[in-house]
Design an enzyme around this catalytic site. Sequence first.
Site, mmCIF file in Angstrom:
data_model
loop_
_atom_site.group_PDB
_atom_site.id
_atom_site.type_symbol
_atom_site.label_atom_id
_atom_site.label_comp_id
_atom_site.label_asym_id
_atom_site.label_seq_id
_atom_site.Cartn_x
_atom_site.Cartn_y
_atom_site.Cartn_z
ATOM 1 C CE LYS A 44 9.882 -4.602 -16.350
ATOM 2 N NZ LYS A 44 11.110 -4.383 -17.128
ATOM 3 C CD GLU A 51 2.624 -2.935 -13.821
ATOM 4 O OE1 GLU A 51 2.472 -3.749 -14.749
ATOM 5 O OE2 GLU A 51 3.414 -3.116 -12.881
ATOM 6 C CG HIS A 99 9.011 1.299 -7.391
ATOM 7 N ND1 HIS A 99 7.816 1.021 -6.767
ATOM 8 C CD2 HIS A 99 8.987 2.621 -7.669
ATOM 9 C CE1 HIS A 99 7.094 2.124 -6.692
ATOM 10 N NE2 HIS A 99 7.788 3.109 -7.221
ATOM 11 C CD GLU A 124 10.491 -9.602 -10.943
ATOM 12 O OE1 GLU A 124 9.889 -8.516 -11.042
ATOM 13 O OE2 GLU A 124 11.686 -9.682 -10.590
ATOM 14 C CD GLU A 148 9.625 -7.081 -14.528
ATOM 15 O OE1 GLU A 148 10.507 -6.913 -15.368
ATOM 16 O OE2 GLU A 148 9.387 -6.307 -13.591
ATOM 17 C CG ASN A 160 13.179 -9.533 -14.591
ATOM 18 O OD1 ASN A 160 12.967 -8.615 -15.374
ATOM 19 N ND2 ASN A 160 12.844 -9.464 -13.317
ATOM 20 N NE ARG A 164 17.536 -8.511 -15.275
ATOM 21 C CZ ARG A 164 17.228 -8.383 -14.000
ATOM 22 N NH1 ARG A 164 17.817 -9.148 -13.102
ATOM 23 N NH2 ARG A 164 16.312 -7.503 -13.598
#
Length: 619
Positions: free
Chosen positions: A116, A183, A218, A258, A270, A272, A274
């Site tokens: 990330k 972050e 999360h 995202e 980020e 992903n 997949r």
Amino acid sequence: MITSLLVANRGEIACRIFRTCRALGIRTVAVHSDPDENALHTREADAAVRLPGAAPAETYLRGGAIVKAALAAGADAVHPGYGFLSENAGFARAVQDAGLTWIGPPPEAIEAMASKTRAKELLGIAPLRQVTEADLPVLVKAAAGGGGRGMRVVRRARDLDAALAAARAEAAAAFGDGEVFVEPYLEDGRHVEVQILADTHGTVWALGTRDCSLQRRHQKVVEEAPAPGLTGELARELRTVAERAARAVHYTGAGTVEFLVAGGRAHFLEMNTRLQVEHPVTEAVYGIDLVAEQIRVAEGHALAAAPPPARGHAVEARLYAEDPARGWAPQTGRLHRLAVPGTVRLDTGYADGDDIGVHYDPMLAKAVAHAPTRAEAIRVLADALERAAIHGPATNRDLLVRSLRHEEFVSGRMDTGFYDRHLAALTRPGPDPLAPLAAALADAHGRSRFGGWRNLPSQPQTKRYAMAGEEHEVRYRHTRAGGLEADGVRVLHADAARVVLEADGVRRTYPVARYGDEIHVGRTALRALPRFPDPAARHAPGSLLAPMPGTVVRIADGLSEGAPVQAGQPLLWLEAMKMQHQISAPVTGTLHALHVTEGRQVELGTLLAVVTTTAPGRS
């Protein structure tokens, strides 16, 4: 052309991929750890290969063994699913080097986006390097994974070091990579994402938006498509950035970009590389099978110039074996029955009679409703979950139903802090007060040898049940006519599987299912208690019992018997299902006894420690 496909994963996602393979005429190969030898995904595959020689939590991270399994079983392709090695570029290369087709993006694209921190740098966004009081709160996050593992919110600067250590440990256990970064944490933000699908011919589809704001630890709990409440301009911006990210790394296959949306602005989180857990809501809205599209892309087929039009609204809820009221503690045991009525889609890795173990994520299933409007989809899903028969360990079913019907969610005003604000109200015990009576009457019918006319009325019968953490005693009588009656309630029907009661003029029907001492009356779970409880079975006040099966991975530094402790002070940590769970002192006092050591495996209810309070007037 792909003829046989190995899924380098387990549980629900493996079963879901197998379903598409069967529709496409592709043979399937499963891999499994020792605990998964008889799991549903192992049973459903055409062939299965045991992955030897590793701890259960590490088994599905052994890329070399998985490649060997694919070759041994005659597979010509590998699908990574999500989690485990799904975003591991080295594994993707190993698959390709073995002459197998990789169902995923190029290893170079995975490398570019897998960390990330590097993904943010690629898009010109730098993570925090030094954290000051002005930066708080912040989020510590695993660089190489997701699913809520390796993530910690830090609100006080003095907690940062401990959060970094815990996040690194979880990330290393879950992803084989302990790198973390920090972050800013936006408490009132919404989690919004864009589904990407790209082919090898230069076409990139941005398949609308999803909202995944309802999260615990999360990790997403409820997801929907399209994301409600976005302006047309913001939705276009999200799709544009997502497509730009995909093209920047020459992406192919399915992926997700995202964002955190707050104050009308989007903040990149980020990409992903997949398939996501929540992909079914996009499938429902666009009328496509993303797994089938992944396979076609891997075979070299081109996408159409534009995706099909969106249709209606879809909502997904993740059903977990966990107790939200007790820190989301995962639950284990026998899943006797899982049946969701109606037209909702159910993706699961369990069948009736399967055991829920301690080694993996506690998600039982995903339930997905699709309807012409958002309001209809929410209503259909909530009703189906409320009527579902879920017999076994505690689940988050009631939480899901209440969440879907909560005014803040219904109106589309939710954000990622939803459960921080509402969890206490959403988990307030609300079982049907007549459930214990229904259980007793069903039990009486099933066990009674009495019947026919009686000269004298029978004496009241008494039974005790545990329900929602409390004990309940109920009384009923056998009538002269051989029936059953209870004070204040009319018993209209009672047999071992169904009880009909009328109270205050309202008639209700209760389906009853019994598995030993475990009884399910509608949505309410009860446990039959012995008539005369054993005093020796009670633990002393201040006893800390294991809230779940797991392994003691850490005991607080310097902690020993006789040490003073403060209420809320962390004493030890249990690891279960690849998550660490903190066990804290319930009161201020003295650590009277410590019954475990680091590395010990414990069962649910194991006595871990005893904390005693100091008697008044003593020092």
